[in-house]
Structure formats: C-alpha cells, structure tokens
Design an enzyme around this catalytic site. Structure first.
Site, short mmCIF file in Angstrom:
data_model
loop_
_atom_site.label_atom_id
_atom_site.label_comp_id
_atom_site.label_asym_id
_atom_site.label_seq_id
_atom_site.Cartn_x
_atom_site.Cartn_y
_atom_site.Cartn_z
N ARG A 100 6.58 5.04 4.58
CA ARG A 100 5.42 4.18 4.26
C ARG A 100 4.07 4.68 4.62
NH1 ARG A 100 5.31 -2.27 5.31
NH2 ARG A 100 4.70 -1.67 7.34
N LYS A 155 -0.74 1.10 3.70
CA LYS A 155 -1.18 0.07 5.06
C LYS A 155 -2.35 0.95 5.57
CE LYS A 155 1.12 -2.27 8.64
NZ LYS A 155 0.73 -3.44 8.19
N GLU A 167 -0.35 -11.69 -1.89
CA GLU A 167 -0.05 -11.88 -0.34
C GLU A 167 -0.22 -12.89 0.13
OE1 GLU A 167 -0.67 -8.26 1.79
OE2 GLU A 167 0.74 -7.10 0.68
#
Length: 342
Positions: free
Chosen positions: A83, A186, A222
C-alpha cells in the site's frame, strides 16, 4: 513516560512515547542507502522540502503483538509495504522495496522489544513507517531526495471501556478526498482534509463523521479515518466499493474471515446512504480499533440504529474476536498473515 520499566501498560492511550530506537534511510542519486537505527527522534530536513510545502508524503500504521507464549509477531506487513508503494506511485516517490520495508520494521521492533506490551494487557506496539520528499526544491515537482523512517511506541487498547457502540453523523458538506484524487492512497493530505469535519462531529457529540462519495454524495465512502462494514438482514458481509476509499488491510482481512471462518456471503459494492435499513449491524474498521461497532448513524435529522446503541451485535463481536485472536496468536491464521519477530 520515562524508562520502559516505568510504563503502566494498563494506562496507555494513543499518545506519542519516545522509544529507544528508530530506523532511517535516505534516497539520493537514484538509490536508497543501507539505512540504520538511530536514537535521534528529530528529523533534520531542508526548509525547502516538498513534504513541508506540497505534502509529498505517505505513512503506514501497523502493530506488533505479544502472544501468550511471549513471542512477538506482526500482522500482514507485506500488505502495508504494497500500500505504501501504491501511495508512492501516486505522489511520484521512489518505491521502498518490500524486503527493505519489512526489514526496517523488524529492526525497529527488535531494538525496542521491551516496549512490546505483555499479552493480556490489551496494549500493543504501534509502528509508524513514513516516506517523505526532502532536499532543496522550491518548484512544484517531485523532491530530489527522500527519507524513509520507521518509529514505534506502545499504545493502549482502543476501547478503554470495552467494545462499545459509537454514534456517527453523515456530514455531506465535507469531502475527505476528490473523485479520482488521493482517496485510495494513505497520504498526509487526506488526513489534514478531515480535521475540520472531525472537529465539528466531535463538538456535536459524535465519535466521528461519515463521508459520502465525493462525486454524487449518495453512497458511503469512509467512517472518519476508517472503512465501513455492514451485516445485512440476510446475514451478508458488505463493505463499500469506491475509487476514493483507502484499501484497509483490516477490511480485506475481515472480508476473508467472514467468508472463510464464518461462511458468510461477502460483497464489496456500493452502499447507498438512503438504504441503511438493509443492515442489522455495522462497524468501522482499521488498524487502531480492529472494529468500532456503529450503534447509530444520524443523517438528515433522522437516526438509524443498528442492533443496539449500547450492545455490540453478535456478528461484529465474532469478527472482532477472530481477527484480534489471529493477531495475538490465539486463533490459527491464514498462511502468510503472521510474521514472527526473531
């Protein structure tokens, strides 16, 4: 907090504690150096670093757990490596090779092994890898140099009062990310963009706010800084699918557990906010909390209650117990999920 021997494991929160060592490596002239452990917890960077001006940075979060037998283990660090490299692609930063990423984490955990809380305390060692653009550069372009660093600290259980449902509010006047933006990565800017919305939700008495998809504001994206999961009245495990949701390692682990351990049908699909009554249980999942049970969601002046505002639903509890059990070594893990720190 002082020396590690002074730590009262039962009173830890989610706060910064300076541990003994951290890892640092520098990318320069097209390659990474070998990297090293250091006791210095201050970064020394150019005032012209792109991380300061243009937000060229990404971070990860994972934990080290102590088992009943006293072993120390990591949970799926290879997924954090993948990620982070996806985030690096998005922000035009060099990859951190998976081997280097995991080796850095292993070094940091071993060097701070006495900070890994004992089994049964509910506390864990939180690990924070970061990559950032540094060096002298004032133009809007990728940095000439990069720092990859990893530090850690012991943190307490996310649920100090036990696994309790929280209430959330849908705030459709805020977006945490743009359509086709950095929502799937992220990166630091996503979190800076969430501060105002979170502060408003907290002021109004909620655990956090729920973000809808930025393109149409009709679907759940989210829950604060976590992913949404729902259990339908047909006993299906559902989580939203969107181009602006961070691919949570916890979420994909729960998808696997729901399908293979609990034998549930699982779906990653659109979740329309007008159709919340399809769910009998709901939760927000992520590294810090594993699962935060959602007791209620307020939307357009109406409250939708899942299972109970005071009691955790049975399926959410099972999912939590299995995943946390795997992380602690009490439940057999799927192959490749656990990395022992030796």
């Amino acid at each position: 907090m002082g020396k590690k021997t002074d730590i009262d494991w039962s009173k830890l929160g989610f706060d910064y504690i300076k541990t003994d060592f951290r890892y640092i490596s520098v990318w320069k002239d097209g390659k990474w150096d070998e990297g090293k452990l250091t006791e210095d917890n201050m970064l020394h960077i150019s005032e012209a670093s792109t991380v300061l001006h243009y937000g060229q940075s990404s971070f990860e979060g994972l934990k080290a757990y102590r088992t009943k037998e006293g072993k120390v283990q990591l949970f799926r660090p290879d997924r954090n490596a993948a990620r982070m490299n996806d985030s690096c692609d998005k922000l035009l930063m060099p990859h951190v090779p998976e081997e280097k990423f995991i080796d850095a984490i292993m070094q940091v955990v071993k060097a701070n092994i006495d900070y890994v809380p004992p089994y049964g305390t509910g506390a864990t060692l939180y690990i924070r890898p970061i990559i950032m653009g540094v060096g002298h550069n004032i133009g809007v372009k990728p940095a000439p140099e990069y720092i990859f660093t990893v530090f850690c600290m012991p943190v307490g259980p996310y649920f100090s009062g036990g696994l309790k449902p929280c209430k959330f509010i849908v705030q459709d006047e805020y977006d945490r990310a743009a359509p086709h933006g950095t929502g799937k990565q992220k990166v630091g800017g996503n979190y800076a963009a969430s501060l105002q919305a979170h502060a408003k939700a907290a002021k109004d008495g909620y655990a956090d706010c729920i973000y809808l998809d930025p393109a149409t504001h009709t679907k759940i994206d989210e829950v604060g800084a976590a992913n949404f999961i729902g259990i339908t009245k047909n006993n299906e495990f559902v989580t939203p699918k969107s181009s602006s949701i961070l691919p949570s390692i916890t979420k994909y682990s729960l998808l696997y557990i729901a399908e293979h351990y609990l034998k549930m049908p699982v779906y990653e699909r659109e979740v329309f906010v007008d159709n919340l009554d399809e769910f009998k249980e709901a939760g927000a999942c992520g590294t810090a909390a594993v699962i935060t049970p959602i007791g209620a969601i307020d939307y357009e002046g109406k409250r939708h209650v899942f299972h109970s505002e005071t009691e955790v639903g049975p399926t959410i509890k099972k999912l939590y117990d299995i995943l946390y059990g795997i992380q602690l070594g009490d439940v057999e893990a799927p192959e490749g999920w656990i990395y022992e720190v030796k």
